[in-house]
Each structure stands twice: as structure tokens, then as C-alpha cells.
Write a protein that holds these residues in place. Structure first.
Motif, PDB file in Angstrom:
ATOM      1  N   GLN A  98      10.692  -0.379  -1.511  1.00 12.51           N
ATOM      2  CA  GLN A  98       9.389  -0.773  -1.731  1.00 12.51           C
ATOM      3  C   GLN A  98       8.429   0.353  -0.871  1.00 12.51           C
ATOM      4  O   GLN A  98       7.470   0.715  -1.489  1.00 12.51           O
ATOM      5  CB  GLN A  98       8.941  -2.108  -1.643  1.00 12.51           C
ATOM      6  N   LYS A  99       8.754   0.583   0.336  1.00 12.34           N
ATOM      7  CA  LYS A  99       7.948   1.061   1.363  1.00 12.34           C
ATOM      8  C   LYS A  99       8.079   2.603   0.894  1.00 12.34           C
ATOM      9  O   LYS A  99       6.878   3.306   1.342  1.00 12.34           O
ATOM     10  CB  LYS A  99       8.462   1.032   2.706  1.00 12.34           C
ATOM     11  N   LEU A 100       9.061   3.128   0.193  1.00  5.67           N
ATOM     12  CA  LEU A 100       9.091   4.561  -0.261  1.00  5.67           C
ATOM     13  C   LEU A 100       8.383   4.552  -1.643  1.00  5.67           C
ATOM     14  O   LEU A 100       8.209   5.843  -2.290  1.00  5.67           O
ATOM     15  CB  LEU A 100      10.554   4.893  -0.379  1.00  5.67           C
ATOM     16  N   GLY A 101       7.928   3.515  -2.483  1.00  6.94           N
ATOM     17  CA  GLY A 101       7.555   3.666  -3.687  1.00  6.94           C
ATOM     18  C   GLY A 101       8.671   3.818  -4.833  1.00  6.94           C
ATOM     19  O   GLY A 101       8.266   4.461  -5.654  1.00  6.94           O
TER      20      GLY A 101
ATOM     21  N   VAL B 287       0.835  -1.324  -0.023  1.00  8.43           N
ATOM     22  CA  VAL B 287       0.169   0.131   0.004  1.00  8.43           C
ATOM     23  C   VAL B 287       0.848   1.318   0.114  1.00  8.43           C
ATOM     24  O   VAL B 287       0.621   2.059  -0.913  1.00  8.43           O
ATOM     25  CB  VAL B 287      -0.947  -0.033   1.212  1.00  8.43           C
ATOM     26  N   ALA B 288       1.826   1.341   0.825  1.00  3.92           N
ATOM     27  CA  ALA B 288       2.968   2.554   0.779  1.00  3.92           C
ATOM     28  C   ALA B 288       3.471   2.574  -0.516  1.00  3.92           C
ATOM     29  O   ALA B 288       3.688   3.814  -0.904  1.00  3.92           O
ATOM     30  CB  ALA B 288       3.947   2.212   1.786  1.00  3.92           C
ATOM     31  N   LYS B 289       3.863   1.520  -1.222  1.00  2.00           N
ATOM     32  CA  LYS B 289       4.702   1.708  -2.493  1.00  2.00           C
ATOM     33  C   LYS B 289       3.673   2.219  -3.760  1.00  2.00           C
ATOM     34  O   LYS B 289       3.994   3.224  -4.392  1.00  2.00           O
ATOM     35  CB  LYS B 289       4.940   0.238  -3.026  1.00  2.00           C
ATOM     36  N   VAL B 290       2.355   1.597  -3.502  1.00  3.16           N
ATOM     37  CA  VAL B 290       1.572   1.915  -4.660  1.00  3.16           C
ATOM     38  C   VAL B 290       1.064   3.230  -4.390  1.00  3.16           C
ATOM     39  O   VAL B 290       0.871   4.495  -5.276  1.00  3.16           O
ATOM     40  CB  VAL B 290       0.298   1.003  -4.838  1.00  3.16           C
ATOM     41  N   SER B 291       0.956   3.859  -3.045  1.00  2.00           N
ATOM     42  CA  SER B 291       0.299   5.159  -2.726  1.00  2.00           C
ATOM     43  C   SER B 291       1.532   6.247  -3.499  1.00  2.00           C
ATOM     44  O   SER B 291       1.054   7.316  -3.830  1.00  2.00           O
ATOM     45  CB  SER B 291       0.455   5.466  -1.119  1.00  2.00           C
TER      46      SER B 291
ATOM     47  N   GLN C 245       3.788   5.619  -5.555  1.00  2.00           N
ATOM     48  CA  GLN C 245       4.194   5.613  -7.129  1.00  2.00           C
ATOM     49  C   GLN C 245       2.805   6.107  -7.775  1.00  2.00           C
ATOM     50  O   GLN C 245       3.092   6.627  -8.953  1.00  2.00           O
ATOM     51  CB  GLN C 245       4.054   4.122  -7.551  1.00  2.00           C
ATOM     52  N   THR C 246       1.668   6.304  -7.148  1.00  2.00           N
ATOM     53  CA  THR C 246       0.531   7.031  -7.705  1.00  2.00           C
ATOM     54  C   THR C 246       0.857   8.309  -8.082  1.00  2.00           C
ATOM     55  O   THR C 246       0.517   9.151  -8.847  1.00  2.00           O
ATOM     56  CB  THR C 246      -0.643   6.806  -6.825  1.00  2.00           C
ATOM     57  N   ILE C 247       1.539   8.970  -6.649  1.00  2.00           N
ATOM     58  CA  ILE C 247       1.780  10.645  -7.027  1.00  2.00           C
ATOM     59  C   ILE C 247       3.012  10.670  -7.808  1.00  2.00           C
ATOM     60  O   ILE C 247       2.821  11.703  -8.814  1.00  2.00           O
ATOM     61  CB  ILE C 247       2.383  10.868  -5.460  1.00  2.00           C
ATOM     62  N   LEU C 248       3.961   9.838  -7.767  1.00  2.00           N
ATOM     63  CA  LEU C 248       5.236   9.940  -8.653  1.00  2.00           C
ATOM     64  C   LEU C 248       4.884   9.725 -10.174  1.00  2.00           C
ATOM     65  O   LEU C 248       5.410  10.409 -10.869  1.00  2.00           O
ATOM     66  CB  LEU C 248       6.286   8.902  -8.303  1.00  2.00           C
ATOM     67  N   ALA C 249       3.895   9.058 -10.463  1.00  3.59           N
ATOM     68  CA  ALA C 249       3.456   8.549 -11.935  1.00  3.59           C
ATOM     69  C   ALA C 249       2.845   9.842 -12.583  1.00  3.59           C
ATOM     70  O   ALA C 249       2.898   9.786 -13.693  1.00  3.59           O
ATOM     71  CB  ALA C 249       2.644   7.079 -11.868  1.00  3.59           C
ATOM     72  N   ARG C 250       2.205  10.637 -11.684  1.00  4.12           N
ATOM     73  CA  ARG C 250       1.339  11.711 -12.251  1.00  4.12           C
ATOM     74  C   ARG C 250       2.195  12.806 -12.665  1.00  4.12           C
ATOM     75  O   ARG C 250       2.052  13.919 -12.279  1.00  4.12           O
ATOM     76  CB  ARG C 250       0.096  11.969 -11.407  1.00  4.12           C
ATOM     77  N   ASP C 251       3.135  12.447 -13.779  1.00  7.58           N
ATOM     78  CA  ASP C 251       4.252  13.461 -13.934  1.00  7.58           C
ATOM     79  C   ASP C 251       4.057  13.930 -15.276  1.00  7.58           C
ATOM     80  O   ASP C 251       4.552  13.399 -16.255  1.00  7.58           O
ATOM     81  CB  ASP C 251       5.769  13.010 -13.906  1.00  7.58           C
ATOM     82  N   GLY C 252       2.945  14.910 -15.578  1.00  6.75           N
ATOM     83  CA  GLY C 252       2.827  15.521 -16.476  1.00  6.75           C
ATOM     84  C   GLY C 252       1.409  15.109 -17.154  1.00  6.75           C
ATOM     85  O   GLY C 252       0.790  14.126 -16.790  1.00  6.75           O
ATOM     86  N   SER C 253       0.629  15.872 -17.911  1.00 11.42           N
ATOM     87  CA  SER C 253      -0.532  15.868 -18.392  1.00 11.42           C
ATOM     88  C   SER C 253      -0.809  14.676 -19.296  1.00 11.42           C
ATOM     89  O   SER C 253      -2.029  13.926 -19.132  1.00 11.42           O
ATOM     90  CB  SER C 253      -1.239  16.895 -19.245  1.00 11.42           C
TER      91      SER C 253
ATOM     92  N   LEU D 212       9.167  11.108  -3.594  1.00  7.83           N
ATOM     93  CA  LEU D 212       8.782  12.120  -2.853  1.00  7.83           C
ATOM     94  C   LEU D 212       9.637  13.063  -2.124  1.00  7.83           C
ATOM     95  O   LEU D 212      10.752  12.396  -1.901  1.00  7.83           O
ATOM     96  CB  LEU D 212       7.694  11.715  -1.727  1.00  7.83           C
ATOM     97  N   LYS D 213       9.423  14.240  -2.320  1.00  9.18           N
ATOM     98  CA  LYS D 213      10.352  15.093  -1.737  1.00  9.18           C
ATOM     99  C   LYS D 213      10.893  15.036  -0.073  1.00  9.18           C
ATOM    100  O   LYS D 213      11.977  14.982   0.129  1.00  9.18           O
ATOM    101  CB  LYS D 213      10.108  16.627  -1.554  1.00  9.18           C
ATOM    102  N   LYS D 214       9.511  14.572   0.636  1.00  6.10           N
ATOM    103  CA  LYS D 214      10.027  14.426   1.734  1.00  6.10           C
ATOM    104  C   LYS D 214      10.714  12.944   2.181  1.00  6.10           C
ATOM    105  O   LYS D 214      11.628  12.688   3.042  1.00  6.10           O
ATOM    106  CB  LYS D 214       8.688  14.081   2.754  1.00  6.10           C
ATOM    107  N   ASP D 215      11.014  12.202   1.336  1.00  5.07           N
ATOM    108  CA  ASP D 215      11.647  11.028   1.331  1.00  5.07           C
ATOM    109  C   ASP D 215      13.292  11.006   0.678  1.00  5.07           C
ATOM    110  O   ASP D 215      13.971  10.009   0.594  1.00  5.07           O
ATOM    111  CB  ASP D 215      11.049   9.773   0.803  1.00  5.07           C
TER     112      ASP D 215
END
Length: 930
Positions: free
Chosen positions: A578-581, A378-382, A384-392, A600-603
Motif C-alpha cells: 500500500q505504501k508503494l501504491g 497518501v503514499a498509496k494514492v500519490s 497510484q496517481t502517477i501509475l494510473a496516467r498511462d496513456g492519453s 514506480l521505477k525507483k520502487d
């Protein structure tokens, strides 16, 4: 006068405002979620999704039709896909006779465009400079109801689609997958592949396609999505202007109602074709994407099939029974398959692998999974969902699949569904769905082992597919991220930096901050990305490519880095990432080590710490090394039966001498190098070449407060090593014309390579003029080769021309195309007609201006992703340029003259010195095998 103008302006603005207000009455807001607004255009029932982001001057316009291959019946399978191809042939307003085809008009703005067909939907999309949104909306509205759909276009495009079908038949895994779906679902329309059966592709009348079009291509069966830089009131006005003329469908659109009958026992299919590896795919029936059990099935697939800790990897890869293993659940609207796949050397038996898969399933059904495993996924997919949305463009693609599944809001709420999954849910779905009587097992049994009589192949690592292909997909591979151990060696062998033209960006107001940190050359660029950053880095290997006796050592070394460190074994290390996606990619060619990640910037601090640990303190376990060598050998062997790989290598061998680093070794030579490689060599290579001496790192995104410098200083303190030296080599020379045939049995699609040495380097003054010339000939749908050999002659699915070679060496020019063996000579002749015209006559002034506009416009499109920017800037500094060359590049394109372009073509290409390679089911004379 000033007062009059001012009043006139106010009057115009007032009228525009009133018009927009009037237009908005027709747009009923349905809901808003995750920043996405949904509207219904009431006059014709079209669904609209808007996601506004004005940070970059780029937008994606996409229209999704809720019709896919499941709407087809026997006799017209493949119609949805063939119709999708014909939708690019034009309308009365946009067509070849008028000199303004859809692809030309869009590509000349710098747009990236394409379309895909799948079981539940068909989509058309363009990512383009936002000041061209109106053009995209106009085209999509026009072809919704005004597509020409001419018989002559269908006849030409049929052979194009048939070649696409044949290309899929070349691949053992896609062929096996298609057979499994046909056996698993005997009644439901998912039974037939989206591309259709060959006889239907060949024989479908144009009337069938027109009827299909007139049945389903209506606004009330479509969702128009606009993402990126726009103003809502303007978009409403444009939709009203272009879609307002189109009515709702005049008739009810028929929907499939066939339900799959109960399956009363396990099914098994066997495919026997030439190949090198055995393959087993075991597939179990599951429900559709929005079913409450799908999140748990997706998590089950991740736990047992993804990463070093996965049960399948431990069972098959670590034990050396298999070369790769994976598991995944499809997410189609109605039904699907949960598939477990294993590829293995023929020293293992299919029955033994099959039995072992059943043991893994039984163990899961008995023991279940842990809360920690669920949390990690769940942490990985969460993340990666943010990271994947890079561009329209990426967001549009994900929304497309959510729309197809039946509810676009799953794009936003999907993570929340995952977060509710418990270990008990995973155990329950494993017990409920992974039932032998509801399974379909496919065996791919190689009929024969390939052999290579001539030096014409190289290594490649197979990436398994999750389900059937998306047809007419922009790339040939999809569905999997490449880990460091999965990167194709053939992709890296002659790799140069990423093409500036593919990922370039416009001049930005952001400053490029460049400094030395812990001995590393670091460039930071702040962009509009929110909460994440992308890092691209490389380490030069200096003169290794010319001096080495074993060119496989860099790739083996890079892959060993992910097999554990002195601080964490490979399981613990993988679980931390994996925990960091994060997918931390480290791979190598004989020229350089490539490094990349997005986080993620925080990671960022945690990821930099892990990167340093991997680069500085690899475990280099002896058992892991032997396992890795087996994987490399197994994957490399597959290229013996790959016409594309064999042809590519034959071309490189014909152009370059063995002493040149661009020369390609044979499959046998690469396999021997893998076998000969020792762990001591890997350790020595790592000690000498890994270090900050020539390391460059670019970070792009939300860099404010990311504290990269502090992290690098902490994690890379006192790191030494690396080399600073120039590549030395024997330059190639133009050789005499040559034709060579590489015979591979039972391949319905053969590959053509035409090329010759140019000696051009990226730094040469002629490079950009020649690049523009080549771009005119063979770049994308608007290139001459695609518009003639494909669109007019209908001889191939794909044909292109390009420039190859390492950036420090003299490069080469090539054309690549695929043809049915029966049409091969006709395809070669048609190709050479265009090459001959290109060399003798050059390009026209109109073509030059269009391509300049195309290339410069693509800057805006490239600026929309952090990955494109990071890789492009890294390429600049590897070549000794400053990051702000981005600002100069449009000027360099613009100042190229027609004379310079045409002179460069004639200077570097000699028609009497063409090297022609034919690879596939052809005899020594180039005739189809009987």
C-alpha cells in the motif's frame, strides 16, 4: 525549377505561420499547471485544455459538456443520456445514408471511441492515431450543433436505452444503490438515476430532447481537451476552422437551484428480489468534491474500507460474517454519499450486520485514526496517481471528472490536498458526517435461493460498485481494481492470452531485450513512459486442466498467496504494498498463473522482493483458508441468478465434452469443489507448479536504470519448481443444432448466446482471415450486428460476436446479446438474419479494407499504454512467438484476401448446426414468464 519550388515552399510555410499567428489571437491563455495549458477561445467562449506529449503517435480528443442528469426535471429524466446516444446517429455530413457514420469513420482509423453521461457532465471522446486529430475535431464540432435528432432514431434508440436500464435492474447491487440515492436525496436532482425512470425513457418526446440539446450543447458550456501527440499551432488552426463557425449560446443556460431540505432522521429502504447474498449499504450525506472536507473523507474511506488491514475487512470478512466489505466517498460536484457496504451469506441477519456497521462507525468516531494510517493512504494514492496516467485516454478520463467537479486543476492539485490531511481532520469528518440521523440504509433481502437444475453456471467474484453506474460506459464494470482474491474465476476459466487485436502496438524503434534471469524468460522493452514500469508475467500449469479433479485449486492457491507469508502476516505485507501504491495481482485459471503489477521505477526492487516473497514463501494459514473458501462459495452462489453467466456456461457445456478443458462446470459443482478443497492440496499444488520452469515475464516502460535483472537474481536465487509440459485433451467435435432455455425468475433483461465449435487455434492459417470476418460481423459499434439489431431495430443495448477457447485447444465462435424477454424472439430472429447473410454472402471488399485499416490503426492506439504492450508481448511468447511479432502482425492482417476471409467463414460456420442458449425470465419454450 528547384529554386522555384523552394521559394514556393517558403511562401506556403510563411502563410501557414501567419495564419497560425492570426488564429492564436483568438486563444486567450488562462493558466498552465502540471503541463496542462488552459485557453479560452474568445469568439464563442469554449474552454480548451492542451497536454502535449509527442512520444507516441497517439492522441485523445475529448469534449466535456457541463450538463448532466442533474439538469433534468420530472418527465424528462434520462434525457441527457438518451440524447448522448442520439449524438452518434449523425449529422448532415456524417450519417448512415451517406455511408459514413460517426462510428464507422472513427473506427476505421483504429480509434477507440465512446461517450458517458453522469450527474454533472456528458463527455465524448476518441483516442486515435495522431494524424487523424483533424477528423476527431471536425466530428465533435459538427455534432455540437448539427446533430440530426430524428424522431425515428429516437424511437429505435429508446428501446436500446431501455434495455440498458433493464440490464442494470438485473443486478441486485446496482438496484439497491439506485433506491438508496432516491431515498437519501428527495429534492436535489441527484435523486434520480442518470439513466432515468423507465416511463420517462419510454415516453420522452423528441421535442424534449431537441430542446435539451438546443439549451445546453454550445461551446461556452464545453471544454475541449486534446492530449498526446500534436503541435499547438496546428490544433489552434483546426479549432478555428471547425469551431470558429459556432456562436455562443443565444440564451442563458438554466441551472438547477433546488437544495436538499434538512433530514430529520435516519431513512431505511428494503429491496426484495431473487438473489443469493444479503447486502447492506449504509450511506451518509456529504458535501461536493471541492469542499475542504472531501480529502479527509476520501482518506477515511481508504482506511476503513480498502485492503486486508481495513477495519471493515477485519470486522466482517475475517470473522466470516461477510463475503466482502468496502467504504467510499463520492466526488460529485454538489453533494454526495459516504457509503459503507457489506455483502454477506444469509446465515447472518441484516439487523446484526447493520448494528455491527454502527459499532465500527462509533469506534472510528471515538478513537480516530493514526498518522501512520494517513501516511500510508497518501503514499498509496500519490503513487497510484502517477501509475494510473498511462496513456492519453486514461488522462482524459481523469480530467473529465475534474472538469465535472468544477475545477480541472484538481486533477493536478488533488494529491496536495490529500497531503494536508491530518488524523484530526479524519476524526473531525467522521464525527461531522457519519451521523445516524443523516443516513440512509438499504437492505437487499434475497426473496429466494436460486437452484440449478442443469449444469449451466460457474463461479464469479462480486466486485462492489462505488455509487451509480456511468451510463454507456465502455466496460460493464468500473470503480474497483481487482485484487488477487477478487478476480472473476469465470473470466479465467477459458482465458487465452489477451487478444493481439485489442492491445497490439506498432513497430517501435525500441529493441526487445530477451534473456534468462534466475531461470525466468524475461523480455524488457523501453518506452516513452516516465518513472514507471508495468510487469506482466505468467506460469504455465501444463496439463493440470485435463488431469485435475478439482479445478478450483489453482484459484484458491493464488488467492491464498495474499493472505500472508512466512516473513510478514497479511496485514504487514498489504501495508508494504500500500505504501508503494502497488496492486500486486496473482490469480490463476486451470491453465496458468497470471501475475501483474505497475510500480514506480525507483520502487521496482522493493516490489520484486515482495513478489518473490509472495510466490515463494506463502504462509498458508488454516484459518485464512477456511475464510477464503467461504468467500469463494458466497461469490459463486450469486451466479445462480445471473443470466449472462448461466448462458455462457450452458453454451460451453453444449459445445465441449466434459473431458475437454474448455468445458464449464455448474455452480453446484464449483461450490462442491470449493468445499472439498483441502489446504494440503493447495500446498501440494504450489510446490509442484510454482517455479521458474515455465515462467515468462515482460517489463515495459522506463526500464533504463530499473535494474530488474539484479532484483530478480537476488530475490529468485535458487528458486526451483514448475512444469514444462503440453496440455493434453480430448478435442471437441461439431455437434448437432440445439436450443436450450435457462429459466431465471424476475430478470427484466435476458441473455442470448448463439455459437458453435470451430476447432480454430491461434496458430492456424485460417485464424486471421476468420478473425477479420468475425470482426466485421460483431466487433464494436461499427460491426454489422450493432448497426442493425441495435441501431436500426433498437432491440438491444449490446450485441457482439467473438472467438473463445483456450489458445492450445480448438476454439469456438459465438454471438452474445441481451433483450427484454418480450422482445427476445424478435431479437433472436433479427440476429439470425444477419448471421445468415454473413455466412452465405460473406463480407464485401469495402468492409475488408475498412477492417484492415481499423485493426492496423489500432496498433498506434495500443502503443500508448505500457499495460497493453506488456500483456500483448506476454501473449506472443506464451504462444512460442518472438516479441517482435508486433512488426509482422500488420503484414499478416494486410495480406489476408477477400477470398480467404469469406472461405473461412463458410468453412467454420454451419447454419444448420447452431447452438442457441436463452437465459433469463423465459419459460421452457422461450416465452416470457408470466
Amino acid at each position: 525549377m528547384k529554386k522555384y519550388i523552394f521559394l514556393g515552399y517558403c511562401s506556403l510555410a510563411f502563410c501557414t505561420l501567419i495564419s497560425a499567428q492570426n488564429n492564436s489571437v483568438n486563444f486567450k491563455k488562462i493558466k498552465e499547471l502540471g503541463g496542462i495549458e488552459e485557453y479560452l477561445y474568445q469568439p464563442n467562449g469554449m474552454n480548451i485544455l492542451l497536454l502535449q506529449d509527442n512520444a507516441s503517435p497517439v492522441a485523445t480528443v475529448q469534449i466535456v459538456y457541463r450538463v448532466g442528469s442533474k439538469h433534468e426535471v420530472l418527465g424528462n429524466t434520462g434525457s441527457t443520456h438518451l440524447l448522448e446516444h442520439l449524438m452518434f446517429k449523425g449529422t448532415p455530413s456524417f450519417n448512415k445514408k451517406n455511408g459514413n457514420t460517426i462510428t464507422d469513420v472513427l473506427q476505421n482509423t483504429g480509434a477507440q471511441l465512446n461517450a458517458t453521461t453522469w450527474y454533472d457532465r456528458t463527455n465524448y471522446f476518441e483516442t486515435l492515431p495522431s494524424d487523424k486529430i483533424e477528423l476527431a475535431i471536425q466530428i465533435e464540432a459538427d455534432r455540437m450543433r448539427n446533430s440530426l435528432l430524428l424522431k425515428e432514431d429516437k424511437e429505435a434508440e429508446m428501446t436500446v436505452v431501455r434495455n440498458e436500464f433493464e440490464r442494470g435492474e438485473n443486478d441486485p447491487n446496482s438496484l439497491l444503490d439506485k433506491e438508496i440515492w432516491a431515498a437519501a436525496y428527495i429534492a436535489h436532482p441527484y435523486h434520480h438515476s442518470t439513466i432515468g425512470w423507465k416511463s420517462d425513457i419510454e415516453k420522452a418526446p423528441i421535442e424534449v430532447l431537441r430542446n435539451f440539446y438546443n439549451t445546453y450543447y454550445w461551446p461556452d458550456n464545453a471544454t475541449l481537451t486534446i492530449i498526446g501527440d500534436f503541435r499547438k499551432e496546428n490544433v489552434f488552426g483546426l479549432i478555428e476552422k471547425y469551431f470558429g463557425k459556432i456562436t455562443k449560446a443565444p440564451n442563458v443556460m438554466p441551472q438547477p437551484y433546488t437544495e436538499e431540505p434538512e433530514q430529520y432522521g435516519a431513512r431505511k429502504i428494503v429491496v426484495r428480489k431473487p438473489g443469493e447474498l444479503g447486502v447492506i449499504n449504509k450511506a451518509y450525506k456529504i458535501p461536493g468534491a471541492l469542499h475542504e472536507d472531501l480529502p479527509a473523507l476520501n482518506i477515511l474511506g481508504e482506511i476503513i474500507g480498502a485492503g486486508p488491514s481495513a477495519i471493515l475487512n477485519k470486522t466482517f470478512v475475517d470473522s466470516r460474517m461477510g463475503i466482502y466489505a468496502y467504504a467510499s466517498a463520492t466526488n460529485f460536484k454538489e453533494v454526495g454519499l459516504f457509503t459503507i457496504g457489506v455483502g454477506f451469506p444469509m446465515t447472518s441477519k441484516h439487523e446484526d450486520i447493520d448494528a455491527k456497521i454502527s459499532e465500527v462507525v462509533a469506534k472510528i468516531q471515538k478513537e480516530g485514526v493514526t498518522q501512520d494510517e494517513v501516511n500510508r493512504v497518501v503514499a498509496k494514492v500519490s503513487a497510484q496517481t502517477i501509475l494510473a496516467r498511462d496513456g492519453s485516454g486514461v488522462i482524459a478520463s481523469e480530467l473529465n471528472e475534474a472538469i465535472a467537479s468544477g475545477d480541472w486543476t484538481d486533477f493536478v492539485t488533488g494529491i496536495d490536498r490529500l497531503k494536508k490531511v491530518t488524523p484530526a481532520d479524519v476524526l473531525r469528518v467522521a464525527q461531522k458526517y457519519l451521523i445516524e440521523d443523516q443516513s440512509t440504509t438499504g437492505y437487499f433481502i434475497p426473496k429466494q435461493s436460486g437452484s440449478q437444475e442443469q449444469d449451466t453456471a460457474q463461479a464469479n467474484h462480486f466486485i462492489p460498485e462505488n455509487g451509480p453506474f456511468y451510463y454507456r460506459h465502455p466496460e460493464d464494470e468500473h470503480g474497483h481494481d481487482k485484487s488477487s482474491s477478487e478476480i472473476s474465476f469465470s473470466e479465467l476459466k477459458n482465458a487465452s492470452e489477451v487478444s493481439l487485436e485489442e492491445n497490439a502496438i506498432e513497430k517501435s524503434g525500441s529493441a526487445y531485450k530477451r534473456e534468462k534471469i534466475a531461470g525466468i524468460d524475461v523480455v524488457s522493452v523501453k518506452t516513452s513512459a516516465k518513472d514507471f514500469v508495468t510487469v506482466a508475467a505468467s506460469i504455465s500449469l501444463g496439463n493440470y486442466a485435463s488431469e485435475s479433479k478439482n479445478t478450483m485449486i489453482p484459484a484458491l492457491t493464488a488467492s491464498m498467496l495474499s493472505k500472508g507469508t512466512t516473513l510478514n502476516d497479511k496485514f504487514k505485507f498489504s501495508e508494504k504494498l500500500q505504501k508503494l501504491g502497488v496492486n500486486l495481482s496473482v490469480n490463476a485459471s486451470p491453465f496458468k498463473v497470471n501475475i501483474g503489477f505497475k510500480c514506480l521505477k525507483k520502487d521496482l526492487d522493493q516490489v520484486v522482493t515482495l513478489l518473490a516473497e509472495e510466490l515463494r514463501n506463502p504462509l498458508f494459514d488454516a484459518k485464512e483458508f477456511e475464510n477464503l473458501k467461504q468467500q469463494f462459495i458466497g461469490n459463486t452462489q450469486q451466479n445462480l441468478n445471473d443470466p449472462g453467466e448461466r448462458g455462457d456456461i450452458a453454451l460451453a457445456q453444449a459445445i465441449y465434452p466434459k473431458t475437454n478443458p474448455n468445458y464449464s462446470l455448474s455452480v453446484e459443482a464449483d461450490i462442491q469443489n470449493i468445499k472439498n478443497a483441502t489446504l494440503d492440496e493447495v500446498k501440494a499444488f504450489h510446490k509442484k507448479y510454482f517455479g521458474p520452469a515455465s515462467m515468462r515475464l515482460v517489463i515495459v516502460g522506463d526500464t533504463d536504470g530499473a535494474n530488474l535483472g539484479t532484483s530478480l537474481k537476488k530475490s529468485f536465487k535458487n528458486w526451483n519448481g514448475g512444469v514444462v509440459e503440453n496440455l493434453k485433451f480430448d478435442e471437441a467435435a461439431k455437434v448437432a443444432a440445439k436450443t436450450e432455455v435457462v429459466t431465471i425468475a424476475e430478470k427484466p433483461s435476458a441473455e442470448l448466446y448463439v455459437g458453435q465449435y470451430t476447432g480454430l487455434k491461434r496458430t492456424d492459417a485460417d485464424y486471421i482471415p476468420f478473425y477479420i470476418g468475425n470482426y466485421t460481423l460483431g466487433a464494436g459499434f461499427a460491426g454489422r450486428l450493432m448497426q442493425t439489431v441495435r441501431d436500426e431495430d433498437g432491440l438491444t443495448y449490446n450485441i457482439s460476436s467473438g472467438l473463445g477457447g483456450n489458445i492450445q485447444t480448438g476454439g469456438y465462435w459465438f454471438v452474445n446479446a441481451s433483450f427484454n424477454p418480450e422482445l427476445f424472439q424478435k431479437g433472436l430472429d433479427a440476429t439470425m438474419v444477419q448471421v445468415d447473410k454473413w455466412v452465405k454472402n460473406g463480407i464485401t471488399a469495402t468492409e475488408l479494407e475498412n477492417k484492415k485499416t481499423n485493426l492496423i490503426g489500432s496498433f498506434k492506439v495500443g502503443m500508448s499504454t505500457t499495460n497493453g504492450m506488456a500483456r500483448t508481448i506476454l501473449g506472443f511468447i506464451e504462444r512460442g512467438l518472438e516479441p517482435n511479432y508486433i512488426e509482422q502482425y500488420p503484414n499478416d492482417i494486410q495480406k489476408a484476401t477477400l477470398q480467404q476471409v469469406n472461405d473461412a467463414i463458410k468453412k467454420y460456420i454451419q447454419l444448420d448446426k447452431m447452438i442457441i442458449i436463452k437465459a433469463g425470465s423465459l419459460d421452457k419454450n422461450g416465452n416470457p414468464l408470466k
